[in-house]
Design a protein around this motif. Structure first.
Motif, short mmCIF file in Angstrom:
data_model
loop_
_atom_site.label_atom_id
_atom_site.label_comp_id
_atom_site.label_asym_id
_atom_site.label_seq_id
_atom_site.Cartn_x
_atom_site.Cartn_y
_atom_site.Cartn_z
N CYS A 13 0.83 -1.20 0.00
CA CYS A 13 0.00 0.00 0.00
C CYS A 13 0.87 1.26 0.00
CB CYS A 13 -0.90 0.00 1.23
SG CYS A 13 -2.00 -1.43 1.31
N SER A 17 2.50 -0.39 4.10
CA SER A 17 1.97 -1.59 4.74
C SER A 17 1.63 -2.63 3.67
CB SER A 17 0.73 -1.26 5.58
OG SER A 17 -0.32 -0.78 4.74
N TYR A 18 1.41 -3.86 4.13
CA TYR A 18 1.05 -4.95 3.23
C TYR A 18 -0.38 -5.41 3.51
CZ TYR A 18 5.95 -5.25 2.02
OH TYR A 18 7.22 -4.95 1.58
N TYR A 19 -1.07 -5.76 2.43
CA TYR A 19 -2.40 -6.36 2.52
C TYR A 19 -2.32 -7.71 1.83
CZ TYR A 19 -7.29 -7.36 1.66
OH TYR A 19 -8.52 -7.97 1.62
N GLY A 21 -4.60 -11.03 0.59
CA GLY A 21 -5.96 -11.48 0.31
C GLY A 21 -5.97 -12.76 -0.50
N HIS A 33 -9.09 -3.42 -6.18
CA HIS A 33 -8.13 -2.77 -5.28
C HIS A 33 -7.53 -1.53 -5.93
CE1 HIS A 33 -7.97 -5.51 -1.87
NE2 HIS A 33 -7.86 -6.54 -2.68
N TYR A 41 -9.47 -2.02 4.00
CA TYR A 41 -8.10 -1.60 4.29
C TYR A 41 -7.44 -0.86 3.14
CZ TYR A 41 -3.39 -1.83 6.20
OH TYR A 41 -2.14 -1.51 6.67
N THR A 42 -7.45 -1.43 1.95
CA THR A 42 -6.69 -0.83 0.84
C THR A 42 -7.34 0.42 0.26
OG1 THR A 42 -7.72 -2.30 -0.78
CG2 THR A 42 -5.64 -3.03 0.20
N ARG A 45 -5.65 3.44 1.37
CA ARG A 45 -4.19 3.41 1.29
C ARG A 45 -3.71 3.32 -0.16
NH1 ARG A 45 -5.93 1.29 5.94
NH2 ARG A 45 -4.70 1.62 7.83
N VAL A 48 -2.01 1.06 -4.59
CA VAL A 48 -1.46 -0.21 -4.15
C VAL A 48 -0.73 -0.87 -5.32
CG1 VAL A 48 -3.20 -0.58 -2.35
CG2 VAL A 48 -3.60 -1.47 -4.66
N GLU A 66 -3.04 -18.11 2.90
CA GLU A 66 -3.31 -16.72 3.26
C GLU A 66 -3.23 -16.53 4.77
OE1 GLU A 66 -6.95 -13.46 3.02
OE2 GLU A 66 -7.38 -15.58 2.89
N LYS A 70 -0.25 -14.27 6.73
CA LYS A 70 -0.72 -13.08 7.45
C LYS A 70 -0.08 -12.98 8.84
CE LYS A 70 -5.15 -11.88 5.45
NZ LYS A 70 -6.61 -11.75 5.67
#
Length: 108
Positions: A13, A17-19, A21, A33, A41-42, A45, A48, A66, A70
């Motif tokens: 992001c 930070s990382y997302y 999914g 996204h 979340y995204t 931010r 991405v 996943e 995480k």
């Protein structure tokens, strides 16, 4: 019974930070996204960037992967992104204590 493939993906992001999914339609989900239409979340931010993708033959396996990644530290996620697979076991939290390897019991 044949299942359609599933994917686990990781986005970096705008805030660094990382997302992570999971989806059964990677192109559609990434488009959501990127456009900010996937709420959560995204969406707050943007932009991405997709930095990691793994394909699985079952949704069950994708969800398990996943959930597993995480829980990883940021450093371990970055090793995965860099394809530094040999570093992953060394970065396991069970082997680390405050960023340093746990002391060995060897007396030699």
């Amino acid at each position: 019974m044949r299942q359609d493939p599933s994917w686990v993906y990781m986005l970096r992001c705008a805030d660094g930070s990382y997302y992570i999914g999971c989806t059964t339609n990677l192109g559609h989900r990434l488009g959501q996204h990127y456009a900010g239409t996937f709420e959560g979340y995204t969406a707050t931010r943007l932009p991405v960037e997709c930095v990691y993708v793994a394909e699985f033959q079952s949704l069950h396996d994708a969800i398990a992967w996943e959930r597993r990644i995480k829980r990883w530290s940021r450093v371990k996620k970055e090793a995965l992104i860099a394809q530094a697979y040999d570093q992953l076991p060394l970065l396991a939290r069970s082997y680390q204590h405050h960023g340093r390897p746990i002391a060995s019991f060897d007396t030699a």
